[in-house]
Design an enzyme around this catalytic site. Structure first.
Site, mmCIF file in Angstrom:
data_model
loop_
_atom_site.group_PDB
_atom_site.id
_atom_site.type_symbol
_atom_site.label_atom_id
_atom_site.label_comp_id
_atom_site.label_asym_id
_atom_site.label_seq_id
_atom_site.Cartn_x
_atom_site.Cartn_y
_atom_site.Cartn_z
ATOM 1 N N GLU A 31 0.825 -1.204 0.000
ATOM 2 C CA GLU A 31 0.000 0.000 0.000
ATOM 3 C C GLU A 31 0.862 1.258 0.000
ATOM 4 O OE1 GLU A 31 -3.968 1.583 2.419
ATOM 5 O OE2 GLU A 31 -2.680 0.061 3.320
ATOM 6 N N LYS A 100 -9.246 3.495 -2.673
ATOM 7 C CA LYS A 100 -9.644 2.693 -1.513
ATOM 8 C C LYS A 100 -11.041 3.099 -1.055
ATOM 9 C CE LYS A 100 -7.574 1.044 2.842
ATOM 10 N NZ LYS A 100 -6.382 1.160 3.719
ATOM 11 N N CYS A 161 -6.089 -3.539 1.622
ATOM 12 C CA CYS A 161 -5.769 -3.607 3.057
ATOM 13 C C CYS A 161 -7.012 -3.735 3.933
ATOM 14 C CB CYS A 161 -4.917 -2.395 3.465
ATOM 15 S SG CYS A 161 -4.113 -2.608 5.082
ATOM 16 N N SER A 350 20.963 -1.574 33.963
ATOM 17 C CA SER A 350 20.744 -1.537 35.402
ATOM 18 C C SER A 350 21.021 -2.863 36.097
ATOM 19 C CB SER A 350 19.297 -1.129 35.686
ATOM 20 O OG SER A 350 18.412 -2.157 35.271
#
Length: 712
Positions: A31, A100, A161, A350
């Site tokens: 896309e 789309k 999509c 750490s």
């Protein structure tokens, strides 16, 4: 956006070349591939549309794009409206521009902010082409809208999509009108455990006899300049069966997946009476004809090959969540590093599991780089040489991940008087195991200087709680240490390449997990404030599983020590009767936080609905009053710390309940944290509900036994 354009053109042309070399006659890309999916508000700029047409012009002129149908993604302005489109081309001609129709507009997506959905279903209009395109194609106008492509031998339809995820997906009506090949161009981001859903939808889309067909799925792969990593996994599905699948995580810039299929299999699959009855009544799509055949073989030869393929269907590959954590954030970090053109990463190590997990992900990145280099990936080798500071003409190849990590990854243990020898040793041992350039320091002089400055100015000196100080003093002294670590991290990140005789700077990595962010269990502008955070949307529970996986998969036995250690911030003095522990400080466990987070974000629960759900789910081991207290405590702490979310370091998005205020979780950051109406309703219900917990049942049984004994 401009930085995408040139590279995207090269990648598109290369993908077309590879597809043709493999014998493909139809090429589908992801896309918005010309611009990149992540342009966001750049889509509103006229320059974006102009440059898109310029790139398309180069593709139309290229000999690479001849004798193949190409489905290419770009934004198009039609009648002054911006659409997210697929442009179908063949032999320097534009066949169709298909906009789309259904937009992704939740979670990470804001497509309606930039694009308008095409609402004229099965309708086509004329789109007048810009002059730079007319000069190449000789076309003045082309069809624009919801149509399909008819070749000599089959029919192709586009599903874009989000349209696959909608209840009434376009492939259903297209399939009933005779479309046999569906293309889906996607910009779908990675999220833990998400691939199953994506593949199931594609299999389902072509499994029913009412549809059947060939589904060609192309997805973005890589970091597009934001928090998301698009995880590729291109695939081809035929009649509900996956016949080809690409990688989900890769350092490759271009990956092409091909398969040879037999269209007669689709026609046979659809030879069902009920499907035929519905198809005979289906509404018609306009067909754009192209005098081109996707097949160039005899039908019986195609059938023979198809039978061979069907007999050897590949097994669909799914990564475990632990593998996804090892691969997804690692690929994202590599893309981020090479795009930012910096010289490596720096992290305050750490000795706890979060900074450990972040460091192991960087090591995983180095492993991927070394593997790609051993396989001769020229782009990865070139990027690695530049990042490692190699001079022009160097033949350095990063085949050893520990050696490469020593060049580009810098770790630093920033101890204070509150730090334990155990965490210092774990940090040192981990650095040695993964090969990072490690620094060990004490920063007590800095903390003392700030504390003395405050005492000099105000005349009073703050004390820790264990020394008789108030809660305000105790919290302030913890925050001094945390914030100074952030300042030191940026100082060292700026200068460590210089110290080592190199140029440039390092990116600072954060290591706050999603549960700590959700609860607000961190100091604002402390080490959680960094350039990027690869674990910022990963739960503590999943991180522990990842560390257990990496211990064996990466041969790092030191990770056992991290798994067995009690999580602690080490910001308060250790005494004979007190050792600071995260879960005790938070008033809830990390596992509980994961549940709260999912209910809050994914299931959209407020305090009341969360209480009612958890009374059912936790009722076997907690009383209604206990559930009520846990829910109220979570919402109180979440609400009063919500302001910290505005300062969260940009994090790799991996989890649906990420509290990231800047992109994903759009909620207020100033709350009345007592929730008087909701909490009062919860308390009233908790007082009336029966206690079904096992503890209550056991107490009742014990009381009954005592009563029976008294009666005797």
């Amino acid at each position: 956006m401009d930085c995408h354009i040139q590279g995207n053109l090269q990648r598109i042309l290369e993908s077309i070349r590879i597809a043709k070399e493999k014998g493909a006659t139809l090429r589908v890309g992801p896309e918005l591939e010309i611009t990149g999916y992540g342009c966001m508000d750049h889509f509103l700029e006229g320059d974006t549309g102009l440059h898109s047409w310029e790139v398309l012009a180069e593709i139309l002129k290229s000999s690479d794009a001849k004798d193949i149908v190409c489905d290419i993604g770009m934004p198009v302005v039609h009648k002054n409206v911006i659409y997210n489109c697929r442009v179908i081309i063949h032999n320097s001609q534009i066949l169709l521009i298909r906009p789309k129709m259904w937009m992704a507009n939740d979670g990470n997506y804001r497509e309606l902010r930039w694009f308008t959905p095409w609402a004229k279903h099965r309708q086509v209009e004329d789109h007048y082409l810009p002059r730079i395109i007319r000069a190449i194609t000789g076309q003045e106008k082309v069809p624009f809208g919801d149509a399909v492509i008819s070749t000599v031998d089959t029919c192709i339809g586009v599903e874009l999509c989000e349209e696959l995820f909608t209840p009434a997906s376009p492939h259903i009506l297209m399939g009933l009108d005779g479309v046999e090949i569906f293309t889906n161009s996607s910009g779908s981001h990675h999220e833990l455990r998400k691939l199953y859903r994506r593949i199931d939808l594609m299999k389902e889309a072509t499994m029913k006899a009412s549809v059947g067909g060939v589904y060609l799925y192309a997805n973005q792969q890589g970091c597009d300049g934001d928090r998301l990593y698009y995880d590729g996994c291109a695939m081809i599905v035929v009649n509900g069966r996956v016949v080809a699948q690409g990688s989900q995580f890769s350092l490759k810039d271009v990956e092409v997946v091909t398969a040879t299929i037999d269209i007669e299999d689709v026609r046979a699959h659809r030879a069902v009476s009920s499907r035929s009855n519905q198809a005979a009544q289906a509404e018609r799509y306009q067909r754009i004809e192209v005098p081109f055949s996707l097949s160039d073989c005899m039908a019986d030869e195609i059938k023979h090959f198809s039978e061979l393929v069907v007999g050897k269907l590949p097994e669909v590959r799914y990564h475990t969540p632990e593998e996804e954590i090892a691969l997804g954030p690692a690929c994202w970090l590599w893309d981020y590093l090479r795009r930012s053109r910096t010289q490596g990463y720096f992290i305050p190590l750490s000795g706890g599991i979060d900074s450990c997990a972040t460091s192991v992900i960087v090591y995983s990145m180095c492993r991927l780089v070394a593997e790609a280099a051993r396989n001769g990936d020229a782009q990865v080798i070139a990027d690695a040489r530049r990042i490692a500071g190699e001079p022009e003409g160097s033949e350095y190849t990063p085949v050893d991940p520990r050696e490469f990590a020593h060049r580009i990854f810098h770790t630093c243990y920033m101890g204070t008087e509150n730090s334990s020898p155990a965490t210092r040793k774990r940090a040192k041992d981990l650095a040695e195991a993964i090969g990072s350039y490690h620094i060990d320091m004490n920063m007590d002089t800095l903390v003392t200087a700030v504390r003395d400055l405050f005492a000099y100015v105000t005349g009073v000196k703050p004390r820790f709680r264990v020394h008789g100080g108030t809660q305000a003093e105790n919290l302030a002294l913890q925050n001094i240490q945390a914030r100074l670590r952030m300042v030191i991290a940026y100082l060292f990140a700026s200068l460590m390449p210089w110290v080592r005789g190199r140029q440039g700077g390092l990116l600072v990595l954060g290591s706050a997990n999603v549960d700590e962010s959700l609860r607000g269990y961190f100091t604002k502008y402390d080490c959680s404030s960094a350039d990027v955070n690869p674990i910022g949307a990963i739960s503590k529970t999943d991180l522990k599983k990842f560390i257990a996986y990496a211990r064996d998969a990466f041969d790092l036995p030191i990770l056992t020590d991290f798994l067995e250690a009690v999580p602690t911030a080490e910001l308060e003095p250790i005494t004979e009767t007190y050792v600071q522990a995260d879960e005790a400080d938070m008033g809830m466990t990390y596992d509980e936080l994961s549940v709260f987070g999912r209910l809050r974000k994914v299931e959209k629960c407020g305090p009341w609905s969360m209480f009612t759900k958890l009374c059912h789910e936790w009722g076997s081991f907690l009383s209604p009053q206990q559930v009520a207290e846990k829910v109220k405590h979570f919402f109180f702490e979440y609400a009063r710390n919500r302001h910290k979310m505005t300062t969260l370091t940009p994090s790799y998005h991996a989890e649906q309940y990420s509290p990231d205020d800047n992109r994903y979780d759009l909620r207020p950051f100033l709350y009345p944290s007592r929730f008087p109406w909701q909490f009062r309703k919860i308390d009233a219900a908790a007082a009336k509900l029966p206690d079904r917990s096992t503890k209550h049942a056991q107490e009742a049984r014990d009381q009954h036994a005592i009563q029976a004994h008294d009666d005797d």
